[in-house]
Design a protein around this motif. Structure first.
Motif, mmCIF file in Angstrom:
data_model
loop_
_atom_site.group_PDB
_atom_site.id
_atom_site.type_symbol
_atom_site.label_atom_id
_atom_site.label_comp_id
_atom_site.label_asym_id
_atom_site.label_seq_id
_atom_site.Cartn_x
_atom_site.Cartn_y
_atom_site.Cartn_z
ATOM 1 N N ARG A 101 0.752 -1.148 -0.050
ATOM 2 C CA ARG A 101 -0.030 0.088 0.064
ATOM 3 C C ARG A 101 1.047 1.293 0.063
ATOM 4 O O ARG A 101 1.991 1.197 0.527
ATOM 5 C CB ARG A 101 -0.944 0.046 1.329
ATOM 6 N N PRO A 102 0.488 2.278 -0.633
ATOM 7 C CA PRO A 102 1.282 3.469 -0.526
ATOM 8 C C PRO A 102 1.645 4.174 0.851
ATOM 9 O O PRO A 102 0.421 4.078 1.465
ATOM 10 C CB PRO A 102 0.487 4.421 -1.413
ATOM 11 N N VAL A 103 2.457 4.630 1.161
ATOM 12 C CA VAL A 103 2.888 5.470 2.184
ATOM 13 C C VAL A 103 2.704 6.950 2.141
ATOM 14 O O VAL A 103 3.142 7.473 1.208
ATOM 15 C CB VAL A 103 4.277 5.011 2.636
ATOM 16 N N LEU A 104 1.817 7.258 3.142
ATOM 17 C CA LEU A 104 1.532 8.752 3.023
ATOM 18 C C LEU A 104 2.570 9.480 4.012
ATOM 19 O O LEU A 104 2.642 9.145 4.942
ATOM 20 C CB LEU A 104 -0.080 9.218 3.507
ATOM 21 N N ILE A 105 3.282 10.368 3.360
ATOM 22 C CA ILE A 105 4.334 10.982 3.922
ATOM 23 C C ILE A 105 3.631 12.429 4.467
ATOM 24 O O ILE A 105 3.270 13.275 3.495
ATOM 25 C CB ILE A 105 5.481 11.237 3.306
ATOM 26 N N ALA A 106 3.669 12.918 5.602
ATOM 27 C CA ALA A 106 3.045 14.143 5.937
ATOM 28 C C ALA A 106 4.010 15.233 5.718
ATOM 29 O O ALA A 106 5.351 15.069 5.969
ATOM 30 C CB ALA A 106 2.730 13.924 7.494
ATOM 31 N N SER A 107 3.599 16.252 5.314
ATOM 32 C CA SER A 107 4.356 17.512 5.195
ATOM 33 C C SER A 107 4.772 18.077 6.522
ATOM 34 O O SER A 107 4.065 18.008 7.489
ATOM 35 C CB SER A 107 3.727 18.457 4.314
ATOM 36 N N PRO A 108 5.930 18.529 6.582
ATOM 37 C CA PRO A 108 6.459 19.172 7.976
ATOM 38 C C PRO A 108 5.526 20.413 8.238
ATOM 39 O O PRO A 108 5.054 20.939 7.650
ATOM 40 C CB PRO A 108 7.846 19.837 7.522
ATOM 41 N N PRO A 109 5.251 20.720 9.794
ATOM 42 C CA PRO A 109 4.578 21.516 10.092
ATOM 43 C C PRO A 109 5.160 23.239 9.626
ATOM 44 O O PRO A 109 6.463 23.243 9.360
ATOM 45 C CB PRO A 109 4.805 21.598 11.542
ATOM 46 N N GLY A 110 4.282 23.644 9.041
ATOM 47 C CA GLY A 110 4.455 25.217 8.472
ATOM 48 C C GLY A 110 4.666 25.282 6.863
ATOM 49 O O GLY A 110 5.355 26.121 6.495
ATOM 50 N N ALA A 111 4.663 23.956 6.561
ATOM 51 C CA ALA A 111 5.055 24.036 4.974
ATOM 52 C C ALA A 111 3.756 24.252 4.182
ATOM 53 O O ALA A 111 2.622 24.273 4.520
ATOM 54 C CB ALA A 111 5.414 22.564 4.451
#
Length: 54
Positions: free
Chosen positions: A44-54
């Protein structure tokens, strides 16, 4: 009527093999894909969270 050359016979055999192989692969791969999906083996695809404030 002239006899086709050997290269023409070979090309025809390749085209027939390609068509039959493609057609039969659909019926081999589809049940396998369904079973893999049922058992969650499919990656399954891994969702990568964007860094805070991006």
């Amino acid at each position: 009527m002239a006899r086709p050359s050997r290269s023409t016979d070979f090309a025809l055999a390749l085209l027939i093999g390609l068509a039959v192989g493609t057609y039969s692969s659909m019926f081999t791969a589809t049940p396998l894909a369904i079973e893999l999906h049922k058992t969650h083996i499919v990656a399954r695809p891994v969702l990568i969270a964007s860094p805070p404030g991006a």
